[in-house]
Scaffold this motif. Structure first.
Motif, short mmCIF file in Angstrom:
data_model
loop_
_atom_site.label_atom_id
_atom_site.label_comp_id
_atom_site.label_asym_id
_atom_site.label_seq_id
_atom_site.Cartn_x
_atom_site.Cartn_y
_atom_site.Cartn_z
N ARG A 61 0.83 -1.22 0.00
CA ARG A 61 0.00 0.00 0.00
C ARG A 61 0.86 1.27 0.00
O ARG A 61 0.44 2.31 -0.49
N PHE A 64 3.77 3.96 -3.19
CA PHE A 64 3.81 5.34 -3.67
C PHE A 64 4.44 6.29 -2.65
O PHE A 64 5.15 7.23 -3.02
N HIS A 69 8.98 9.19 1.48
CA HIS A 69 9.34 8.77 2.86
C HIS A 69 10.36 7.64 2.90
O HIS A 69 10.73 7.21 3.99
N LEU A 91 0.65 7.83 14.29
CA LEU A 91 0.36 7.73 12.85
C LEU A 91 -1.15 7.87 12.59
O LEU A 91 -1.57 8.66 11.74
N PHE A 98 -4.71 15.11 8.82
CA PHE A 98 -4.57 15.46 7.40
C PHE A 98 -5.93 15.33 6.70
O PHE A 98 -6.33 16.20 5.93
N MET A 108 -0.31 15.34 1.41
CA MET A 108 -0.73 14.45 2.49
C MET A 108 -2.24 14.52 2.74
O MET A 108 -2.86 13.51 3.05
N PHE A 127 4.94 0.62 9.00
CA PHE A 127 5.98 1.60 9.36
C PHE A 127 6.46 1.43 10.81
O PHE A 127 7.65 1.56 11.08
N ARG A 201 -0.20 23.71 11.13
CA ARG A 201 -0.23 22.69 12.15
C ARG A 201 -0.50 23.32 13.50
O ARG A 201 0.15 24.31 13.84
C1 HEC Z 1 5.27 14.05 -2.51
C2 HEC Z 1 5.89 13.60 -1.25
C3 HEC Z 1 5.06 12.73 -0.31
C4 HEC Z 1 4.41 11.54 -0.56
C5 HEC Z 1 4.30 10.81 -1.89
C6 HEC Z 1 3.89 11.09 0.72
N1 HEC Z 1 4.20 11.97 1.70
FE1 HEC Z 1 3.72 11.80 3.68
N2 HEC Z 1 4.57 13.61 4.05
C7 HEC Z 1 5.18 14.41 3.10
C8 HEC Z 1 5.59 15.67 3.74
C9 HEC Z 1 6.29 16.83 3.06
C10 HEC Z 1 5.19 15.58 5.09
C11 HEC Z 1 5.37 16.64 6.17
C12 HEC Z 1 4.16 17.54 6.16
C13 HEC Z 1 4.26 18.60 7.22
O1 HEC Z 1 5.29 19.28 7.25
O2 HEC Z 1 3.33 18.75 8.01
C14 HEC Z 1 4.57 14.27 5.25
C15 HEC Z 1 4.07 13.80 6.46
C16 HEC Z 1 3.54 12.53 6.65
C17 HEC Z 1 3.14 12.00 7.94
C18 HEC Z 1 3.28 12.70 9.28
C19 HEC Z 1 4.61 12.29 9.88
C20 HEC Z 1 5.05 13.09 11.07
O3 HEC Z 1 6.12 12.76 11.62
O4 HEC Z 1 4.40 14.03 11.48
C21 HEC Z 1 2.66 10.75 7.72
C22 HEC Z 1 2.13 9.78 8.75
C23 HEC Z 1 2.77 10.49 6.29
N3 HEC Z 1 3.31 11.59 5.67
C24 HEC Z 1 2.39 9.31 5.67
C25 HEC Z 1 2.43 9.10 4.28
C26 HEC Z 1 1.91 7.92 3.63
C27 HEC Z 1 1.30 6.73 4.34
C28 HEC Z 1 2.10 8.11 2.27
C29 HEC Z 1 1.68 7.21 1.13
C30 HEC Z 1 0.27 6.81 1.08
C31 HEC Z 1 2.76 9.39 2.10
N4 HEC Z 1 2.94 9.96 3.33
C32 HEC Z 1 3.17 9.91 0.89
C33 HEC Z 1 5.40 14.10 1.79
C34 HEC Z 1 4.90 13.00 1.13
#
Ligand code: HEC
Ligand code: HEC
Length: 229
Positions: A61, A64, A69, A91, A98, A108, A127, A201
């Protein structure tokens, strides 16, 4: 594991009471839903066969997600958080934040709206079962200052080793730049000149603890946090 989950839930409520956050009917519904998902996660984690399947499904899942990450949740991009080793309670909370726009990040928010209950469970299990592999450059002087600050303020909630066992965010080994961005966002929310749409946030507890931190202190904390193994 069972102990962790119970502490998570009661810990959250106790903190809400201690720190004056009101628990309304909607929050209550969220808490109940999270409690249900957490006990499902606990059940799956406790059964080796179910756990193996959840990790496999979770891994599929998140294919992508790995672009940003990292495949095992160790991000190679400084502004993107590691997810490896993160606790399931945190998580799940972030998926909700989000999805309903309380935490803002375009990508997100879009992704989180698509998560089914099964996705949330499998992704959290995948994770949280990965190891964090810290490989960042640390400024040792700053980290030493950060350690003092961490021990006097942060460990109360995030744990002495920053691993967030009580259900608060795991910080240990987290990306330095992402930490700096996150801490400044909490700190600067209340600044009058900031427009509401710029608030990315919010969290009443984190806003309180960051209120008086200088940029230097935030950098020191980020260096220490990134160095915790
Ligand atoms: C294009 C890049 C990108 C992709 C693709 C992406 N993320 Fe993220 N993700 C981010 C960014 C940037 C943040 C930080 C956002 C912020 O600063 O609040 C984030 C934050 C998160 C967080 C919060 C973590 C924390 O420590 O606060 C989670 C959980 C998360 N992502 C899960 C996922 C999952 C599950 C997927 C796939 C379904 C995914 N992300 C795909 C860029 C991405
Ligand atoms: C009273 C409890 C409490 C204390 C003390 C506290 N935190 Fe937090 N922290 C939280 C909570 C709750 C969250 C999750 C907030 C959210 O969902 O946005 C959090 C989230 C964070 C995050 C975001 C993590 C991520 O992966 O996105 C960082 C960074 C952080 N805390 C750092 C710190 C530092 C550094 C200190 C000490 C200066 C500190 N915290 C002290 C409760 C606390």
């Amino acid at each position: 594991m069972a102990k962790t989950i119970t502490t998570v839930i009661s810990g959250g409520l106790v903190t809400a009471l201690l720190f004056g956050a009101s628990v309304n009917a909607q929050d209550q519904a969220h808490l109940q839903e999270r409690e249900r998902l957490l006990s499902l996660i606990e059940e799956v984690n406790g059964d080796p066969e179910k756990r193996r399947i959840a990790i496999r499904e979770g891994h599929q899942r998140v294919s992508f997600c790995s672009n940003c990450h990292g495949d095992d949740g160790n991000s190679k991009r400084p502004k993107i958080p590691n997810l490896a080793g993160q606790n399931p309670a945190y998580l799940l909370e972030q998926f909700d934040l989000f999805a309903d726009g309380r935490r803002k990040d375009f990508v997100m928010q879009t992704l989180a709206k698509e998560f089914t209950m099964e996705d949330k469970i499998n992704i959290s299990i995948y994770f949280s079962n990965q190891d964090v592999m810290p490989d960042q450059e640390i400024d040792l002087l700053k980290a030493r200052h950060g350690k003092e600050l961490f021990e006097s303020v942060c460990q109360f909630c995030h744990g002495a080793d920053g691993k967030g066992e009580a259900g608060y965010a795991r910080l240990a080994g987290q990306q330095k730049e992402f930490m700096i961005i996150a801490l400044k966002r909490y700190r600067d929310n209340s600044k009058a000149e900031l427009r509401p749409q710029e608030v990315r946030r919010t969290d009443v507890r984190m806003e309180r603890v960051t209120q008086h931190l200088t940029d230097q202190e935030i950098e020191a904390l980020a260096n220490y946090i990134a160095s915790i193994e």
